[in-house]
Design a protein around this motif. Sequence first.
Motif, PDB file in Angstrom:
ATOM      1  N   GLU A 192      -5.469  -1.943   1.723  1.00  0.00           N
ATOM      2  CA  GLU A 192      -5.502  -3.153   0.897  1.00  0.00           C
ATOM      3  C   GLU A 192      -5.042  -4.377   1.682  1.00  0.00           C
ATOM      4  O   GLU A 192      -5.613  -5.464   1.566  1.00  0.00           O
ATOM      5  CB  GLU A 192      -4.612  -2.940  -0.340  1.00  0.00           C
ATOM      6  N   LYS A 193      -3.988  -4.196   2.495  1.00  0.00           N
ATOM      7  CA  LYS A 193      -3.502  -5.302   3.319  1.00  0.00           C
ATOM      8  C   LYS A 193      -4.578  -5.765   4.304  1.00  0.00           C
ATOM      9  O   LYS A 193      -4.802  -6.962   4.503  1.00  0.00           O
ATOM     10  CB  LYS A 193      -2.247  -4.881   4.083  1.00  0.00           C
TER      11      LYS A 193
ATOM     12  N   GLU B 299      -9.186   3.921   4.026  1.00  0.00           N
ATOM     13  CA  GLU B 299      -9.569   4.356   2.680  1.00  0.00           C
ATOM     14  C   GLU B 299     -10.014   5.808   2.682  1.00  0.00           C
ATOM     15  O   GLU B 299      -9.702   6.575   1.761  1.00  0.00           O
ATOM     16  CB  GLU B 299     -10.672   3.459   2.133  1.00  0.00           C
TER      17      GLU B 299
ATOM     18  N   GLN C 289      -0.452   7.137  -0.272  1.00  0.00           N
ATOM     19  CA  GLN C 289      -0.001   5.816  -0.684  1.00  0.00           C
ATOM     20  C   GLN C 289       0.071   4.856   0.507  1.00  0.00           C
ATOM     21  O   GLN C 289      -0.290   3.680   0.402  1.00  0.00           O
ATOM     22  CB  GLN C 289       1.379   5.931  -1.352  1.00  0.00           C
ATOM     23  N   MET C 290       0.522   5.376   1.644  1.00  0.00           N
ATOM     24  CA  MET C 290       0.629   4.549   2.842  1.00  0.00           C
ATOM     25  C   MET C 290      -0.740   4.068   3.304  1.00  0.00           C
ATOM     26  O   MET C 290      -0.944   2.889   3.603  1.00  0.00           O
ATOM     27  CB  MET C 290       1.309   5.342   3.969  1.00  0.00           C
ATOM     28  N   TYR C 291      -1.712   5.000   3.364  1.00  0.00           N
ATOM     29  CA  TYR C 291      -3.071   4.633   3.781  1.00  0.00           C
ATOM     30  C   TYR C 291      -3.673   3.609   2.813  1.00  0.00           C
ATOM     31  O   TYR C 291      -4.325   2.642   3.231  1.00  0.00           O
ATOM     32  CB  TYR C 291      -3.964   5.879   3.840  1.00  0.00           C
ATOM     33  N   LYS C 292      -3.440   3.822   1.532  1.00  0.00           N
ATOM     34  CA  LYS C 292      -4.022   2.943   0.524  1.00  0.00           C
ATOM     35  C   LYS C 292      -3.452   1.529   0.628  1.00  0.00           C
ATOM     36  O   LYS C 292      -4.189   0.534   0.576  1.00  0.00           O
ATOM     37  CB  LYS C 292      -3.757   3.523  -0.870  1.00  0.00           C
ATOM     38  N   GLU C 293      -2.125   1.432   0.797  1.00  0.00           N
ATOM     39  CA  GLU C 293      -1.490   0.123   0.902  1.00  0.00           C
ATOM     40  C   GLU C 293      -1.958  -0.634   2.137  1.00  0.00           C
ATOM     41  O   GLU C 293      -2.248  -1.836   2.088  1.00  0.00           O
ATOM     42  CB  GLU C 293       0.031   0.292   0.939  1.00  0.00           C
ATOM     43  N   ASN C 294      -2.053   0.069   3.262  1.00  0.00           N
ATOM     44  CA  ASN C 294      -2.486  -0.587   4.496  1.00  0.00           C
ATOM     45  C   ASN C 294      -3.964  -0.968   4.438  1.00  0.00           C
ATOM     46  O   ASN C 294      -4.367  -1.990   5.008  1.00  0.00           O
ATOM     47  CB  ASN C 294      -2.226   0.322   5.703  1.00  0.00           C
TER      48      ASN C 294
END
Length: 286
Positions: free
Chosen positions: A271-272, A251, A264-269
């Motif tokens: 959340e996962k 985050e 976007q990549m950091y945010k998606e990971n």
Amino acid sequence: MPDWLNIIIRSASLVIVLFLLTKMLGKKQLSQLSFFEYVAGITIGSVAAEISTGLDRDFLHGLYSMLIWAIIPLLAGLLSLKSKKARNFIEGKSTVVIRDGKILEDNLAKEKYTVNELLELLRKKNAFSIADVEFAMLETNGELNVLLKKEKRPLTPADLQMDVAPERVPQNVILEGEIMDSALAASGYTRAWLEAELEKLNVALDNVYIGQIDSYGKLTVDIYDDKIQIQDAKPRQNLLTAMKKSQAELESYALETDVESAKQMYKENAEKLMKIINKTKHLLNE
């Protein structure tokens, strides 16, 4: 003017003068004294005591005397900086008192030290046997520096040809129940990580008197309630903490980067990973 008021004014004035003279002579006057500084310090104090209560003596004459006694060691110090011969005469030379495990009796006698005094100084350096000492030197300030023989020295990573990570000064990240954000940021960690570490130790933030992070990233805390024993975290809790730390860092990276694709990549990971934490939290907390 009444005598008692005169003494008060004189004494207060001399306190200020002594403070200024001591500042002028430098910190060395407070710690490692040369012969001149030792004599000057005693004399200035005696003169100050005399003129603070000597109502029948001239106040200015006493101040002149104190100034002279302050200027002499100051000039001696400046002369020592300019001339090695003057420095050796004024401050003296270091003296070797032990070489290859053998006491040099003549040097010891020249410095007017007894064997018992030498043994006492050695014990302060954790050297209890003269045979263990490779080299011992008596410095000009009276301190004894000791070099133990190689086989008697503590083993170091260099002896084992090991590479070690640089040691950093521990950061105080919690003081009296308050998080120090600047120190936490300097350590490279976030509040989320810190809260996870406290949860792992089962310690409330407001119960922490001081919390420190060492160079290896380990949090140690001292709590107000000394009756509470802080338990080491269990392996499952360690895993949960590591996952929370990784999620918080993802985050943080997402907020710091200006590259949209990376954000976007950091945010998606993040959340996962948060979904995984939520699903496994009840298992890892056991």
